[in-house]
Design a protein around this motif. Structure first.
Motif, PDB file in Angstrom:
ATOM      1  N   MET A 202       0.844  -1.209   0.000  1.00  0.00           N
ATOM      2  CA  MET A 202       0.000   0.000   0.000  1.00  0.00           C
ATOM      3  C   MET A 202       0.876   1.254   0.000  1.00  0.00           C
ATOM      4  SD  MET A 202      -3.032   0.976   2.694  1.00  0.00           S
ATOM      5  CE  MET A 202      -2.161   0.123   3.992  1.00  0.00           C
ATOM      6  N   ASP A 203       0.539   2.155  -0.887  1.00  0.00           N
ATOM      7  CA  ASP A 203       1.170   3.477  -0.957  1.00  0.00           C
ATOM      8  C   ASP A 203       0.991   4.201   0.388  1.00  0.00           C
ATOM      9  OD1 ASP A 203       1.953   6.026  -1.626  1.00  0.00           O
ATOM     10  OD2 ASP A 203       0.964   5.989  -3.589  1.00  0.00           O
ATOM     11  N   ALA A 204       2.048   4.845   0.879  1.00  0.00           N
ATOM     12  CA  ALA A 204       1.948   5.527   2.176  1.00  0.00           C
ATOM     13  C   ALA A 204       0.839   6.571   2.168  1.00  0.00           C
ATOM     14  CB  ALA A 204       3.280   6.185   2.524  1.00  0.00           C
ATOM     15  N   ALA A 205       0.610   7.195   1.001  1.00  0.00           N
ATOM     16  CA  ALA A 205      -0.434   8.214   0.900  1.00  0.00           C
ATOM     17  C   ALA A 205      -1.835   7.628   1.083  1.00  0.00           C
ATOM     18  CB  ALA A 205      -0.339   8.907  -0.458  1.00  0.00           C
ATOM     19  N   GLN A 206      -1.957   6.322   0.842  1.00  0.00           N
ATOM     20  CA  GLN A 206      -3.265   5.666   0.953  1.00  0.00           C
ATOM     21  C   GLN A 206      -3.572   5.216   2.381  1.00  0.00           C
ATOM     22  OE1 GLN A 206      -5.121   6.319  -1.515  1.00  0.00           O
ATOM     23  NE2 GLN A 206      -5.373   4.442  -2.679  1.00  0.00           N
ATOM     24  N   LYS A 207      -2.570   5.240   3.245  1.00  0.00           N
ATOM     25  CA  LYS A 207      -2.748   4.688   4.600  1.00  0.00           C
ATOM     26  C   LYS A 207      -3.884   5.329   5.395  1.00  0.00           C
ATOM     27  CE  LYS A 207       0.049   2.200   7.338  1.00  0.00           C
ATOM     28  NZ  LYS A 207       1.110   1.760   8.212  1.00  0.00           N
ATOM     29  N   PRO A 208      -3.967   6.681   5.385  1.00  0.00           N
ATOM     30  CA  PRO A 208      -5.073   7.283   6.138  1.00  0.00           C
ATOM     31  C   PRO A 208      -6.438   6.853   5.608  1.00  0.00           C
ATOM     32  CG  PRO A 208      -3.410   8.939   5.608  1.00  0.00           C
ATOM     33  CD  PRO A 208      -3.053   7.706   4.844  1.00  0.00           C
ATOM     34  N   LEU A 209      -6.561   6.709   4.282  1.00  0.00           N
ATOM     35  CA  LEU A 209      -7.841   6.280   3.708  1.00  0.00           C
ATOM     36  C   LEU A 209      -8.173   4.858   4.158  1.00  0.00           C
ATOM     37  CD1 LEU A 209     -10.279   6.759   1.866  1.00  0.00           C
ATOM     38  CD2 LEU A 209      -8.905   5.939  -0.073  1.00  0.00           C
ATOM     39  N   PHE A 210      -7.179   3.983   4.145  1.00  0.00           N
ATOM     40  CA  PHE A 210      -7.385   2.612   4.610  1.00  0.00           C
ATOM     41  C   PHE A 210      -7.845   2.607   6.065  1.00  0.00           C
ATOM     42  CE2 PHE A 210      -5.410  -1.318   6.482  1.00  0.00           C
ATOM     43  CZ  PHE A 210      -6.255  -2.239   5.879  1.00  0.00           C
ATOM     44  N   GLU A 211      -7.153   3.391   6.876  1.00  0.00           N
ATOM     45  CA  GLU A 211      -7.494   3.499   8.293  1.00  0.00           C
ATOM     46  C   GLU A 211      -8.930   4.018   8.472  1.00  0.00           C
ATOM     47  OE1 GLU A 211      -5.312   2.706  10.704  1.00  0.00           O
ATOM     48  OE2 GLU A 211      -6.376   3.437  12.464  1.00  0.00           O
ATOM     49  N   PHE A 212      -9.260   5.034   7.711  1.00  0.00           N
ATOM     50  CA  PHE A 212     -10.601   5.630   7.739  1.00  0.00           C
ATOM     51  C   PHE A 212     -11.665   4.585   7.380  1.00  0.00           C
ATOM     52  CE2 PHE A 212     -13.968   7.376   5.002  1.00  0.00           C
ATOM     53  CZ  PHE A 212     -14.592   8.268   5.860  1.00  0.00           C
ATOM     54  N   LEU A 213     -11.393   3.797   6.345  1.00  0.00           N
ATOM     55  CA  LEU A 213     -12.375   2.799   5.900  1.00  0.00           C
ATOM     56  C   LEU A 213     -12.516   1.679   6.920  1.00  0.00           C
ATOM     57  CD1 LEU A 213     -11.356   2.694   2.134  1.00  0.00           C
ATOM     58  CD2 LEU A 213     -13.471   3.653   3.084  1.00  0.00           C
ATOM     59  N   LEU A 214     -11.402   1.301   7.559  1.00  0.00           N
ATOM     60  CA  LEU A 214     -11.480   0.283   8.617  1.00  0.00           C
ATOM     61  C   LEU A 214     -12.377   0.771   9.754  1.00  0.00           C
ATOM     62  CD1 LEU A 214      -7.889  -1.170   9.200  1.00  0.00           C
ATOM     63  CD2 LEU A 214      -9.795  -2.225   7.985  1.00  0.00           C
ATOM     64  N   ARG A 215     -12.273   2.034  10.076  1.00  0.00           N
ATOM     65  CA  ARG A 215     -13.090   2.574  11.178  1.00  0.00           C
ATOM     66  C   ARG A 215     -14.569   2.478  10.840  1.00  0.00           C
ATOM     67  NH1 ARG A 215      -9.511   7.911  13.025  1.00  0.00           N
ATOM     68  NH2 ARG A 215      -7.764   6.689  13.833  1.00  0.00           N
ATOM     69  N   GLN A 216     -14.925   2.820   9.623  1.00  0.00           N
ATOM     70  CA  GLN A 216     -16.336   2.742   9.240  1.00  0.00           C
ATOM     71  C   GLN A 216     -16.798   1.272   9.234  1.00  0.00           C
ATOM     72  OE1 GLN A 216     -17.206   5.879   9.203  1.00  0.00           O
ATOM     73  NE2 GLN A 216     -15.017   6.318   9.114  1.00  0.00           N
ATOM     74  N   GLY A 217     -15.979   0.436   8.621  1.00  0.00           N
ATOM     75  CA  GLY A 217     -16.348  -0.975   8.489  1.00  0.00           C
ATOM     76  C   GLY A 217     -16.398  -1.699   9.829  1.00  0.00           C
ATOM     77  N   ASP A 218     -15.423  -1.420  10.686  1.00  0.00           N
ATOM     78  CA  ASP A 218     -15.383  -2.114  11.979  1.00  0.00           C
ATOM     79  C   ASP A 218     -16.530  -1.672  12.885  1.00  0.00           C
ATOM     80  OD1 ASP A 218     -13.254  -3.562  11.152  1.00  0.00           O
ATOM     81  OD2 ASP A 218     -11.730  -2.443  12.261  1.00  0.00           O
ATOM     82  N   ASN A 219     -16.916  -0.401  12.804  1.00  0.00           N
ATOM     83  CA  ASN A 219     -18.105   0.033  13.554  1.00  0.00           C
ATOM     84  C   ASN A 219     -19.317  -0.796  13.147  1.00  0.00           C
ATOM     85  OD1 ASN A 219     -16.872   2.023  15.037  1.00  0.00           O
ATOM     86  ND2 ASN A 219     -17.550   3.715  13.740  1.00  0.00           N
ATOM     87  N   ALA A 220     -19.527  -0.908  11.839  1.00  0.00           N
ATOM     88  CA  ALA A 220     -20.692  -1.647  11.343  1.00  0.00           C
ATOM     89  C   ALA A 220     -20.595  -3.121  11.720  1.00  0.00           C
ATOM     90  CB  ALA A 220     -20.802  -1.481   9.827  1.00  0.00           C
ATOM     91  N   LEU A 221     -19.406  -3.678  11.611  1.00  0.00           N
ATOM     92  CA  LEU A 221     -19.228  -5.108  11.889  1.00  0.00           C
ATOM     93  C   LEU A 221     -19.473  -5.447  13.357  1.00  0.00           C
ATOM     94  CD1 LEU A 221     -18.332  -7.974  11.117  1.00  0.00           C
ATOM     95  CD2 LEU A 221     -15.960  -7.240  11.368  1.00  0.00           C
ATOM     96  N   VAL A 222     -18.859  -4.670  14.236  1.00  0.00           N
ATOM     97  CA  VAL A 222     -18.957  -4.973  15.664  1.00  0.00           C
ATOM     98  C   VAL A 222     -20.387  -4.726  16.169  1.00  0.00           C
ATOM     99  CG1 VAL A 222     -18.156  -4.307  17.968  1.00  0.00           C
ATOM    100  CG2 VAL A 222     -16.504  -4.638  16.115  1.00  0.00           C
ATOM    101  N   LEU A 223     -20.986  -3.618  15.739  1.00  0.00           N
ATOM    102  CA  LEU A 223     -22.376  -3.382  16.145  1.00  0.00           C
ATOM    103  C   LEU A 223     -23.297  -4.451  15.543  1.00  0.00           C
ATOM    104  CD1 LEU A 223     -24.492  -1.713  17.613  1.00  0.00           C
ATOM    105  CD2 LEU A 223     -24.698  -0.271  15.580  1.00  0.00           C
TER     106      LEU A 223
END
Lengths: 96, 254
Positions: B1-22
Motif C-alpha cells: 500500500m502506498d503511504a499516501a493511501q494509509k489514512p484512507l485505509f485506516e478511515f475505511l477500517l473505522r467505518q467498516g469495523d463500527n458496522a461489523l462490531v455493532l
C-alpha cells in the motif's frame, strides 16, 4: 388470564408492488399505532413486498359471525344475473 | 500500500469495523429478544450493519491492495487491528441499553453519512448514500424506542437512565479528531468529527427530553477503540465467538 401487561394485537394490511388494494397479511403486537407500523415494516416487508402499510387494532374490527353464514351469503348464490359476466367492457374504461 | 493511501485505509477500517462490531452485537439478540417483533427487527438491523460492513471493508481491502478480502479483514484480524468505537463492543446489557446504544450511534451516523455523500472520494460518497437510507430508519426506530422506554414505567425509565449513564463516557470517543481525521478532512474525503458533534448533540438532547431523561454531566471520554490503542477486554471474547469458524477451519465456505 390477565392481558394487562401485553401489548394489543394489530392486524396488518400491505399494499404490494402489484395491485391496487391493501391485503391482510397477518397480525402482530405493538404498544401503539406508530409502533405497529414499524413492526409491520420489519416483520412483513423484509423482502420488498410492500409500498404501503395499514394497521388496525384487532379489537376495533367487527366481524360477521360464522353461524350467520347461511342467511348472510346463501341468498346470493342463485342470482347469477348479478355477475357482470354478460357485458363487454370497452378497453377505455380501464381498471374497474 | 502506498503511504499516501494509509489514512484512507485506516478511515475505511473505522467505518467498516463500527458496522461489523455493532452488527455482531445486535445479532446476539437473535432468538432471545423480549418479544418476537423486536427479535425480527433486531435481526434486520444486524443484517443491515453486516451489509454495510461488506461495502466499507470491501473498499478497504481494495485500497490496501494486499490481496485480502472483506472477509479476511473481518475474520482474520485480531483485537489490536480493530478500529471500532468502544461503545459498540461492550456487551449488550439489557434490551434498554442495547436500544440506547443504537440510538446514540444512529444519531451520529445520520449527520455523518449525510455529509459523507459529498466526499471527494466517489466510492465513499456512494457507500454513504446507500448506508444513509438504512441509518435513517434505524434512527427513527431507536429514537422512538428510547422515548417509549424512557417515558414508560418507573422501572423502564430507571433502566434507560442507567443505560445512558453507562454509555455516556464511551460516547465522547466518537468526536475526537486525530491525524487520520485531519488527513481525510484535508483531502475532502470526510468532514472533521468535531464538526458533527453539535448535530449529534442536538438530536440526542431533543430525544432525551421527550424520553424524560437527563443528559449526563461531564465530558470524560473512554478512548482507544477507533485508534486501536486500547480496546476493552470484551472485544477479544466477541471476536473469539465471531471468528471461531474461520480460525478453526481456515478458508471454509458454504
Amino acid at each position: 388470564m390477565s392481558h394487562q401487561n401485553e401489548w394489543p394485537l394489530w392486524e396488518v394490511f400491505i399494499r404490494g408492488q402489484h395491485g391496487m388494494s391493501h391485503r391482510h397479511v397477518g397480525s402482530l403486537h405493538a404498544a401503539d399505532a406508530e409502533h405497529a407500523i414499524r413492526n409491520a415494516r420489519d416483520v412483513y416487508t423484509r423482502r420488498n413486498e410492500g409500498v404501503s402499510i395499514w394497521v388496525v387494532e384487532a379489537e376495533k374490527i367487527t366481524a360477521s359471525s360464522p353461524s350467520d353464514k347461511g342467511p348472510l351469503f346463501d341468498p346470493s348464490r342463485d342470482k347469477v344475473y348479478r355477475h357482470p359476466t354478460f357485458y363487454d367492457i370497452p378497453d377505455e374504461v380501464g381498471k374497474m | 500500500m502506498d503511504a499516501a493511501q494509509k489514512p484512507l485505509f485506516e478511515f475505511l477500517l473505522r467505518q467498516g469495523d463500527n458496522a461489523l462490531v455493532l452488527g455482531h452485537r445486535t445479532s446476539e439478540w437473535c432468538g432471545v429478544a423480549p418479544i418476537l417483533e423486536e427479535d425480527i427487527a433486531l435481526a434486520n438491523m444486524a443484517l443491515d450493519q453486516i451489509g454495510q460492513t461488506q461495502l466499507w471493508l470491501g473498499y478497504a481491502a481494495e485500497v490496501e491492495g494486499a490481496g485480502r478480502s472483506a472477509d479476511d479483514l473481518a475474520f482474520l484480524r485480531d483485537v489490536y487491528d480493530f478500529r471500532n468505537l468502544l461503545m459498540l463492543e461492550v456487551p449488550n446489557g439489557d434490551f434498554g441499553r442495547t436500544q440506547m446504544r443504537q440510538f446514540l450511534y444512529d444519531a451520529f451516523q445520520v449527520p455523518w453519512l449525510t455529509q459523507l455523500q459529498n466526499s471527494t472520494d466517489t466510492r465513499v460518497a456512494e457507500i454513504a448514500a446507500k448506508c444513509l437510507k438504512e441509518a435513517l430508519y434505524h434512527l427513527d426506530r431507536s429514537s422512538h424506542t428510547v422515548i417509549a422506554l424512557g417515558d414508560g414505567t418507573a422501572e423502564s425509565n430507571k433502566r434507560m437512565d442507567e443505560a445512558l449513564a453507562f454509555l455516556w463516557p464511551y460516547s465522547g470517543e466518537v468526536f475526537v479528531d486525530d491525524e487520520t481525521d485531519h488527513a481525510m478532512a484535508t483531502a475532502g474525503v470526510a468532514p472533521l468529527l468535531s464538526e458533527i458533534k453539535p448535530l449529534w448533540l442536538e438530536t440526542v438532547q431533543t430525544v432525551l427530553v421527550q424520553a424524560c431523561l437527563t443528559l449526563p454531566e461531564g465530558d470524560y471520554a473512554q478512548k482507544g477503540g477507533r485508534t486501536g490503542f486500547r480496546h476493552t477486554e470484551h472485544l477479544g471474547h466477541m471476536l473469539a465467538v465471531m471468528q471461531t469458524l474461520q480460525r478453526s477451519y481456515p478458508g471454509a465456505t458454504w
